[in-house]
Design a protein around this motif. Structure first.
Motif, short mmCIF file in Angstrom:
data_model
loop_
_atom_site.label_atom_id
_atom_site.label_comp_id
_atom_site.label_asym_id
_atom_site.label_seq_id
_atom_site.Cartn_x
_atom_site.Cartn_y
_atom_site.Cartn_z
N UNK A 478 0.81 -1.21 0.00
CA UNK A 478 0.00 0.00 0.00
C UNK A 478 0.85 1.26 0.00
N UNK A 479 2.16 1.10 -0.27
CA UNK A 479 3.05 2.26 -0.33
C UNK A 479 3.54 2.73 1.02
N UNK A 480 3.23 1.98 2.09
CA UNK A 480 3.62 2.38 3.44
C UNK A 480 4.50 1.31 4.08
N UNK A 481 5.18 1.70 5.17
CA UNK A 481 5.89 0.75 6.03
C UNK A 481 5.08 0.66 7.31
N UNK A 482 4.49 -0.51 7.56
CA UNK A 482 3.53 -0.67 8.66
C UNK A 482 4.20 -1.32 9.86
N UNK A 483 4.11 -0.67 11.02
CA UNK A 483 4.64 -1.23 12.26
C UNK A 483 3.68 -2.29 12.78
N UNK A 484 4.23 -3.42 13.26
CA UNK A 484 3.40 -4.53 13.74
C UNK A 484 3.76 -4.86 15.18
N UNK A 485 3.08 -4.26 16.15
CA UNK A 485 3.37 -4.57 17.56
C UNK A 485 3.19 -6.04 17.89
N UNK A 486 2.29 -6.72 17.16
CA UNK A 486 2.04 -8.14 17.41
C UNK A 486 2.97 -9.07 16.67
N UNK A 487 3.98 -8.52 15.99
CA UNK A 487 4.98 -9.34 15.32
C UNK A 487 4.45 -10.11 14.13
N UNK A 488 5.06 -11.27 13.86
CA UNK A 488 4.73 -12.05 12.66
C UNK A 488 3.32 -12.61 12.74
N UNK A 489 2.83 -12.93 13.94
CA UNK A 489 1.44 -13.39 14.06
C UNK A 489 0.47 -12.32 13.54
N UNK A 490 0.74 -11.05 13.91
CA UNK A 490 -0.12 -9.97 13.43
C UNK A 490 0.00 -9.82 11.92
N UNK A 508 -6.34 -0.84 2.81
CA UNK A 508 -6.47 0.28 3.76
C UNK A 508 -5.31 1.23 3.60
N UNK A 509 -5.59 2.53 3.74
CA UNK A 509 -4.55 3.53 3.53
C UNK A 509 -3.72 3.76 4.76
N UNK A 510 -4.22 3.41 5.92
CA UNK A 510 -3.43 3.64 7.13
C UNK A 510 -3.67 2.53 8.11
N UNK A 511 -2.89 2.55 9.21
CA UNK A 511 -2.97 1.49 10.20
C UNK A 511 -4.33 1.40 10.84
N UNK A 512 -4.97 2.53 11.08
CA UNK A 512 -6.26 2.53 11.75
C UNK A 512 -7.30 1.82 10.90
N UNK A 513 -7.27 2.12 9.57
CA UNK A 513 -8.24 1.49 8.68
C UNK A 513 -8.00 -0.01 8.63
N UNK A 514 -6.72 -0.41 8.62
CA UNK A 514 -6.40 -1.83 8.59
C UNK A 514 -6.90 -2.53 9.85
N UNK A 515 -6.67 -1.89 11.00
CA UNK A 515 -7.11 -2.49 12.25
C UNK A 515 -8.62 -2.64 12.27
#
Length: 597
Positions: A478-490, A508-515
Motif C-alpha cells: 500500500x506504499x507504506x511501512x507498517x509497524x506490527x506490535x504483534x509481530x509475525x502473528x499480526x 487500507x490507507x493507514x494502520x487505523x483502517x487496517x485495524x
C-alpha cells in the motif's frame, strides 16, 4: 501395519567419505519426519536413497507395493518446452476439472502459481519459481509418502505457514529436510539427525530434538567420566579396607534442570541500546518523504521512517513486495524518486545481499577473512578470525580450502564472516539464513543476539526473526511501512484479512483502517458468564501449577534413573503423558483468557 519404506543396513559413500554407514530405519503410515544435520552430512543422500533416486552401495531398501511416492529435490528439472500449467496440472484434461477441486485451487493459490502464470514457459522461470512449480506439481497428486528437500527455500513467511497447514491437513506420510525450525516444530512429530554416517532418531520436532540431543550428550559425558574414574575410585576404596567398601556412595547424575541452569540471561536490550548510542549517536538512518517504484509498482509513497541506534527490526512481506529494494535504498545503493535518505556521520554500514559479492579466489578461507581483520569485538567478547569462521561453519581444516573451491553456500557464509569481521555498527541482512544448517544458524543467532548496533533483517526464517529482532515492520503493497506490535502473528492475520476481502476492495490507507478491517467486535459476556469463565481460569491456573511441580519432580527422577533403562522408559512415558495433559490445559486457559478479554 507395515512400514511404507524400510532401510536395512544401508551404506552409501562418495569417494572415501561414508555418508550413510549401516543405517536401518523405517517410515510408518502417517509419520511426519524432519531430517536435520550439518551441510554435506548426508541428509540429501538419505532422501535420495529412500526415494529410489540413488541406489545404496550396500544394504537393502524395500518399499510397499504400489506406493504412491512424491519427491521434490533441490534439482528442479522441468520438461523442456513445457508451461507452468503443463507441469502443475498434468493430471487434468480440462481447466474446469482442477478449478472445481478446492484442494488443487488451494495449492495453486498457496504457492503463488497463479501469480507466476499458468501459461508461462518453464524455461523463463527463476530458480525459486521452478522450485515452487515442482512443489505444486507434487502436492497436487494423491500420495502415500511425500519426500521434500528444503521446501521452504524461496517461500516467504506466509508461504511457509501455508505449506505447514497443508501438510498437517494431509494424511500422507512425510520426510522433509529443512533448516526452518518453526516449520520443524509445527509439522514434524519425529526428527532424524544425520551425523557421522549414522541416523539418530528423536521423538518430537525441533524443540524436543534440541533438548533430547543435549540430554543425550550430557548422559554420554557423565557415563564416560564414570568409566574413566571407576578404576581410580575402586583402588582408593580397596586401600581403605572392607568396611569402607560396604558404604560406597551412590553415583548420582545431576537433575535435568542443570542443562539450563547456566543459560545466559535474555538479551539486555537497555544495555545494548546504550552501547549503540555511544557508537552511533542520535542519527542512524532516516527516510524523509521518500517514494520508490519498481517498474509500474509503487513500493513507497512519500514515506518517512527513522531508524535509531540499537533498533533491531525484522522486515516482512510477500515475495516481490520490495523488501530487497528497501534494503538497497537504506544502504545507499538506490536513489529515492522523491525525498531524501539521511545517514549518520558515525555510521559504518554493512549490507549482506542475496547475490554473492566477488571474493578473492586466489586466497584460502582464513586468509580471505584475515585480510579484513585479525580480530573482532562482539559486545564484551573478542573473537579471532579463525574463531568467527568456525562459528559460521568453517572448521579448522576447512579454513585452509582455496576460496575458488568453495560451494555456493560456503561462499555465502564466507561473505557473512568477512562482513562481520569489518565491525560494522549497522547491519542490513537480506536472507542471511540461506544455505546455513541448524547448528550454524544457532551460532549466527547467538552472535546477533548480543550484537550492539542497529540491525535490519529480511528473512523467511520466522524463528531467527523472532529471536534477534525487537520490532517487526511489513510491506503490504500500500506504499507504506507498517509497524506490527504483534509481530509475525499480526502480519499473518493482516495478510489473511487482505486475502479474504472482495477483489474490488482497495487496501487500507493507514494502520487505523487496517485495524478496523481485521476483525469484528466479539459479543459481550453476561455477568454470570464472565464469573463462570473467571472461576474456570482460576481452576486451570491451579492445575497448571500442580502439573509444573510434578513435571519438575519427574525431571529429577529421570536424572536419578539415568543408569536404569527400564525405569527411565517408564518415567519418560509418564512425562510425555503429563506434558500432553499440560498442553491441553494451556490451550483451555488461552481460550478462556481470550473470552474474558
Amino acid at each position: 501395519m507395515a512400514n511404507l519404506v524400510n532401510l536395512e543396513s544401508v551404506s552409501k559413500s562418495y569417494g572415501v567419505r561414508p555418508l550413510l554407514d549401516e543405517v536401518s530405519l523405517g517410515i510408518g503410515e502417517g509419520q511426519r519426519i524432519g531430517v536435520v544435520g550439518l551441510n554435506g552430512g548426508g541428509k540429501t543422500t538419505l532422501l535420495e536413497v529412500l526415494s529410489g533416486i540413488t541406489d545404496p552401495d550396500s544394504g537393502r531398501v524395500s518399499r510397499l507395493r504400489d506406493l504412491r511416492l512424491g519427491v521434490v529435490t533441490q534439482r528442479t528439472d522441468l520438461p523442456e518446452g513445457s508451461t507452468v500449467g503443463d507441469v502443475v496440472l498434468a493430471g487434468f484434461d480440462a481447466e474446469h476439472e482442477w478449478a472445481a477441486d478446492a484442494r488443487v485451487r488451494s495449492i495453486v493459490d498457496g504457492l503463488g502459481i497463479g501469480a507466476i502464470g499458468l501459461d508461462t514457459a518453464t524455461a523463463n522461470l527463476s530458480g525459486g519459481e521452478r522450485r515452487r512449480v515442482a512443489l505444486a506439481a507434487t502436492l497436487v497428486g494423491e500420495l502415500d509418502l511425500i519426500v521434500l528437500d528444503e521446501p521452504t527455500n524461496h517461500l516467504d513467511v506466509e508461504g511457509v505457514r501455508w505449506l505447514a497447514d497443508h501438510l498437517l491437513a494431509r494424511k500422507s506420510s512425510l520426510v522433509v529436510v529443512t533448516h526452518d525450525r518453526w516449520f520443524l516444530d509445527t509439522v514434524c512429530g519425529r526428527t532424524w539427525e544425520v551425523t557421522s554416517g549414522r541416523v539418530e532418531q528423536y521423538e518430537g520436532g525441533y524443540a524436543d530434538w534440541v533438548y533430547a540431543r543435549a540430554e543425550r550428550a550430557r548422559l554420554a559425558q557423565a557415563a564416560e567420566e564414570k568409566r574413566q574414574n571407576l578404576a581410580r575410585k575402586e583402588l582408593a576404596w580397596l586401600q581403605r579396607g572392607a568396611k569402607a567398601r560396604t558404604s560406597k556412595p551412590k553415583f548420582r547424575i545431576e537433575a535435568a534442570e542443570a542443562l539450563i541452569a547456566d543459560v545466559p540471561p535474555p538479551r539486555d536490550t537497555v544495555e545494548l541500546m546504550s552501547f549503540a548510542k555511544r557508537r552511533l549517536g542520535k542519527t542512524v538512518l532516516e527516510l524523509e518523504d521518500v517514494s520508490l517504484s519498481v517498474g509500474d509498482r509503487t513500493l513507497l509513497d512519500h514515506v518517512t521512517w527513522r531508524i535509531g541506534p540499537g533498533d533491531r527490526i525484522g522486515l516482512v512481506g510477500v515475495n516481490g513486495s520490495g523488501k530487497t529494494s528497501l534494503l538497497k535504498l537504506l544502504a545507499g545503493e538506490r536513489e529515492p524518486e522523491t525525498g531524501r535518505r539521511i545517514e549518520g556521520k558515525t555510521v559504518h554500514l554493512a549490507h549482506l545481499k542475496q547475490e554473492l559479492d566477488d571474493l578473492p579466489a586466489d586466497l584460502r578461507v582464513l586468509q580471505a577473512v584475515e585480510r579484513v581483520a585479525a580480530r573482532v569485538q562482539f559486545g564484551k567478547h573478542e573473537l579471532s578470525a579463525s574463531q568467527l569462521a568456525e562459528k559460521l561453519g568453517f572448521p579448522p581444516k576447512r579454513q585452509w580450502t582455496p576460496v575458488g573451491d568453495l560451494s555456493g553456500g560456503e561462499r555465502r557464509r564466507l561473505q557473512l564472516v568477512r562482513l562481520l569481521m569489518a565491525e560494522p555498527n549497522v547491519l542490513l541482512l537480506d536472507e542471511p539464513t540461506n544455505d546455513l544448517d541448524i547448528d550454524t544458524l544457532q551460532q549466527l543467532e547467538d552472535l546477533l543476539d548480543g550484537w550492539p548496533g542497529t540491525l535490519i533483517v529480511v528473512s523467511h526464517d520466522r524463528y531467527l526473526t523472532e529471536r534477534v529482532c525487537d520490532d517487526v515492520v511489513a510491506l503490504f503493497g500500500d506504499g507504506a511501512i507498517t509497524d506490527l506490535p504483534g509481530g509475525i502473528d499480526e502480519y499473518l492475520q493482516r495478510r489473511q484479512t487482505i486475502a479474504d476481502r472482495p477483489a474490488a476492495a482497495a487496501p487500507a490507507a493507514d494502520g487505523a483502517a487496517t485495524q478496523a478491517s481485521t476483525g469484528q467486535s466479539a459479543p459481550k459476556l453476561s455477568n454470570a458468564e464472565w464469573r463462570a469463565i473467571t472461576k474456570e481460569l482460576g481452576k486451570l491456573e491451579r492445575k497448571l501449577d500442580a502439573l509444573g511441580e510434578k513435571e519438575s519432580k519427574l525431571h529429577a527422577a529421570l536424572a536419578d534413573a539415568a543408569t536404569e533403562p527400564d525405569r527411565l522408559m517408564e518415567l519418560n512415558n509418564e512425562l510425555k503423558a503429563l506434558q500432553a495433559e499440560k498442553d491441553e490445559l494451556e490451550q483451555r486457559w488461552l481460550e478462556a483468557s481470550e473470552a474474558v478479554e
